[in-house]
Design a protein around this motif. Structure first.
Motif, short mmCIF file in Angstrom:
data_model
loop_
_atom_site.label_atom_id
_atom_site.label_comp_id
_atom_site.label_asym_id
_atom_site.label_seq_id
_atom_site.Cartn_x
_atom_site.Cartn_y
_atom_site.Cartn_z
N LEU A 200 76.83 55.44 -37.79
CA LEU A 200 75.86 55.48 -38.88
C LEU A 200 74.46 55.46 -38.28
CD1 LEU A 200 75.40 55.19 -42.04
CD2 LEU A 200 75.14 52.74 -41.59
N SER A 201 73.59 56.35 -38.76
CA SER A 201 72.20 56.40 -38.28
C SER A 201 71.26 55.99 -39.40
CB SER A 201 71.85 57.82 -37.82
OG SER A 201 72.62 58.17 -36.68
N GLU A 202 70.28 55.15 -39.05
CA GLU A 202 69.30 54.66 -40.00
C GLU A 202 67.89 55.00 -39.52
OE1 GLU A 202 71.40 50.67 -41.88
OE2 GLU A 202 70.00 50.45 -40.21
N ALA A 203 67.00 55.22 -40.49
CA ALA A 203 65.59 55.44 -40.20
C ALA A 203 64.78 54.53 -41.10
CB ALA A 203 65.21 56.90 -40.44
N ASP A 204 64.03 53.63 -40.49
CA ASP A 204 63.25 52.64 -41.23
C ASP A 204 64.11 51.88 -42.24
OD1 ASP A 204 60.96 53.22 -39.83
OD2 ASP A 204 60.15 54.60 -41.33
N GLY B 127 64.20 63.60 -33.00
CA GLY B 127 63.91 64.43 -34.18
C GLY B 127 63.12 63.72 -35.25
N LEU B 128 63.31 62.39 -35.36
CA LEU B 128 62.61 61.62 -36.39
C LEU B 128 61.51 60.74 -35.81
CD1 LEU B 128 65.56 60.50 -38.69
CD2 LEU B 128 64.16 62.56 -38.83
N ARG B 129 61.16 60.96 -34.55
CA ARG B 129 60.20 60.08 -33.86
C ARG B 129 58.87 59.97 -34.60
NH1 ARG B 129 58.75 61.77 -27.89
NH2 ARG B 129 58.05 63.59 -29.08
N ASP B 130 58.35 61.07 -35.12
CA ASP B 130 57.05 61.05 -35.79
C ASP B 130 57.16 60.75 -37.28
OD1 ASP B 130 55.82 61.73 -33.37
OD2 ASP B 130 56.06 63.88 -33.74
N GLN B 131 58.38 60.50 -37.77
CA GLN B 131 58.57 60.28 -39.20
C GLN B 131 59.04 58.87 -39.53
OE1 GLN B 131 60.70 63.71 -41.12
NE2 GLN B 131 60.96 64.38 -38.99
N ALA B 132 59.62 58.18 -38.55
CA ALA B 132 60.14 56.83 -38.80
C ALA B 132 59.83 55.94 -37.60
CB ALA B 132 61.65 56.89 -39.04
N ARG C 37 59.64 60.08 -49.67
CA ARG C 37 59.55 61.19 -48.73
C ARG C 37 60.89 61.43 -48.05
NH1 ARG C 37 58.39 61.17 -43.28
NH2 ARG C 37 58.04 58.93 -43.43
N ARG C 38 61.31 62.68 -48.03
CA ARG C 38 62.54 63.01 -47.32
C ARG C 38 62.22 63.26 -45.85
NH1 ARG C 38 66.38 67.36 -50.10
NH2 ARG C 38 64.51 68.64 -50.11
N PHE C 39 63.12 62.83 -45.00
CA PHE C 39 62.98 63.09 -43.58
C PHE C 39 63.36 64.54 -43.30
CE2 PHE C 39 64.06 58.50 -43.69
CZ PHE C 39 62.90 58.00 -43.11
N THR C 40 62.66 65.15 -42.37
CA THR C 40 63.02 66.50 -41.92
C THR C 40 63.71 66.37 -40.58
OG1 THR C 40 61.14 67.51 -43.07
CG2 THR C 40 62.14 68.76 -41.29
N TYR C 41 64.97 66.79 -40.54
CA TYR C 41 65.76 66.66 -39.31
C TYR C 41 65.88 68.03 -38.67
CZ TYR C 41 69.54 65.27 -36.17
OH TYR C 41 70.30 65.01 -35.07
N PRO C 42 65.27 68.22 -37.50
CA PRO C 42 65.31 69.54 -36.85
C PRO C 42 66.63 69.79 -36.13
CG PRO C 42 64.05 68.00 -35.52
CD PRO C 42 64.45 67.25 -36.76
#
Length: 247
Positions: free
Chosen positions: A141-145, A99-104, A84-89
């Motif tokens: 650098l930003s990481e998500a999960d 922006g990624l609070r509900d995705q990661a 799944r790709r993250f959607t960054y608003p």
């Protein structure tokens, strides 16, 4: 699946054939050319389709496997790595963590490097300061999960934000680092988005293979009085993030 006609590979352009093939496969994935079980055709079929040898196809596939776009299964073939790709608003209140609070579940920022330097014309114009004025540059650098999703270069007026590097290193957040310097709120004034092949440190830090595409967002953030606080260029791994412009 019936093979689609493809345009000939571009030779003598300075772009390696394997890299062109990797780009074509990426484009095909995005266009839905490999739907169904997500299996790529055999190397011999791809070599014939692109008019190249199997070694070149193998190099392209190896790069995409390293990047995480494809996965190779022993005895079965090569498959699209469906993640799944993250959607960054992107909006007036763009924040990485929010922006990624509900995705990661886990969102982290890391300080890679920082320096005090003189602002060139482009940076000076953005921050509303004179060319040659001191600025603080952050490489982050930003990481998500656990997945690296973006690498950014940001500039701040040194006189106003002299401790921004230490503040970011401690919190991993631009929002909190700005708050430490008296900026309780800020807004996105402008964003310009483009795309290019990843280069240099972006390849290593985002764990991409040569030829990977990054989405580039050049942005200016201002405080509630409209005074510039951050000028940045953020490179997003295109296979992991899609940008959504809101408002």
């Amino acid at each position: 699946m019936q093979a689609k006609a493809v345009r000939p590979m571009e030779r003598k352009t300075g772009i390696a054939l394997w890299r062109q093939v990797a780009d074509r496969i990426r484009q095909g994935i995005g266009a839905g050319d490999y739907e169904g079980d997500g299996r790529l055709p055999p190397e011999t079929v791809l070599a014939e389709r692109f008019g190249i040898n199997r070694h070149t196809v193998r190099s392209a596939i190896a790069a995409l496997v390293q990047e995480g776009v494809l996965r190779a299964e022993q005895g079965r073939g090569t498959f699209i790595q469906r993640r799944r790709r993250f959607t960054y608003p992107i909006s007036a209140r763009t924040r990485f963590s929010e922006g990624l609070r509900d995705q990661a579940r886990d969102r982290r920022g890391h300080l890679l490097a920082h320096a005090r330097e003189e602002a060139d014309q482009r940076i000076a114009d953005a921050l509303g300061i004179a060319p040659g004025s001191p600025v603080i540059r952050l490489e982050t650098l930003s990481e998500a999960d656990g997945r690296p999703v973006s690498r950014a270069t940001s500039w701040f007026e040194a006189e106003r934000f002299s401790g921004i590097a230490d503040a970011f290193a401690a919190s991993g957040s631009v929002t909190l680092a700005l708050r430490d310097h008296g900026v309780d709120d800020y807004f996105r004034k402008s964003t310009v988005v483009s795309a290019r092949h990843a280069e240099g440190a972006d390849l290593a830090d985002l764990k991409l293979a040569p030829g990977a595409i990054v989405l580039v967002a050049v942005a200016l953030n201002v405080d509630t009085q409209g005074r510039p606080v951050q000028f940045s260029e953020t490179r997003f791994a295109a296979d992991r993030v899609e940008l959504s412009v809101i408002g």
